[in-house]
Design an enzyme around this catalytic site. Structure first.
Site, short mmCIF file in Angstrom:
data_model
loop_
_atom_site.label_atom_id
_atom_site.label_comp_id
_atom_site.label_asym_id
_atom_site.label_seq_id
_atom_site.Cartn_x
_atom_site.Cartn_y
_atom_site.Cartn_z
N GLY A 41 -58.43 -119.62 -100.32
CA GLY A 41 -58.45 -120.32 -99.03
C GLY A 41 -57.19 -120.08 -98.22
CB CYS A 42 -53.62 -120.22 -99.14
SG CYS A 42 -53.64 -121.93 -99.71
CB THR A 43 -55.58 -115.18 -99.06
OG1 THR A 43 -54.66 -115.34 -100.15
CG2 THR A 43 -55.58 -113.73 -98.60
CB ALA A 46 -52.15 -116.51 -94.44
#
Length: 147
Positions: A41-43, A46
Site C-alpha cells: 500500500g505504501c509503495t 508513494a
C-alpha cells in the site's frame, strides 16, 4: 490529531539524503504519513504521489512523505521507486506526534495533511490507491487554482 484550522507544527527531520528539512508551512504543502517503506500500500501511495508530482509543483505545492523508517531505508526506497520528493525519516515518531498521528503499533498511521498559511487546511485517512489524485483535487479546491 490535528484538524483543519489548527496551527501547523514546527518540525524538522532528515530526508532520504540525510539533509535536515524544515518544511515551510506558510506555503501550500502536503504531508502524508505512511506506515512503512517497501510495503504494498505504501509503495502504491508513494508512486501515485510521484506520478502527480509535476502537477503538485505546478500548483506551488510541496509534497513530503513521512514514516518511521530511517534515512538509509528511505534512500533505498526512493532510489528503487524513483521518488523525487522528500521522504522524512521519523524513527522516534516526533514528527508524527507533532501532527497527532498515532504510532502505537510501531509505525505511523496513514494520515494526510494539507497545510498552508501556517495552519492545517484539510486532513484525510486515505486508502492508498487513488489518494494522490484525491489530494490534488482537494488542493485545487482549497486554493482555488487549476481545474
Amino acid at each position: 490529531m490535528l484538524e483543519p484550522g489548527d496551527p501547523a507544527p514546527d518540525v524538522s527531520a532528515p530526508n532520504q539524503h540525510g539533509e535536515s528539512v524544515t518544511p515551510d508551512f506558510t506555503e501550500p504543502t502536503v504531508v502524508f504519513f505512511y506506515p512503512e517503506d517497501f510495503t504494498s500500500g505504501c509503495t502504491v501511495e508513494a508512486n501515485e504521489f510521484q506520478a502527480a508530482l509535476a502537477e503538485f509543483r505546478e500548483l506551488g505545492i510541496t509534497v513530503y512523505g513521512v514514516s518511521m523508517d530511517d534515512v538509509d531505508r528511505h534512500a533505498d526506497f526512493a532510489d528503487e521507486e524513483g521518488l523525487l520528493f522528500d521522504l522524512l525519516a521519523d524513527p522516534d515518531g516526533e514528527v508524527a506526534e507533532a501532527f497527532g498521528v498515532s504510532t502505537d503499533l510501531g509505525y505511523a498511521d496513514r494520515r494526510t495533511f494539507l497545510v498552508a498559511d501556517g495552519e492545517v487546511r484539510a486532513t484525510d485517512a486515505p486508502d492508498p490507491a487513488g489518494h494522490a489524485d484525491e489530494v490534488l483535487g482537494d488542493a485545487r479546491s482549497e486554493f482555488a487554482v487549476g481545474g
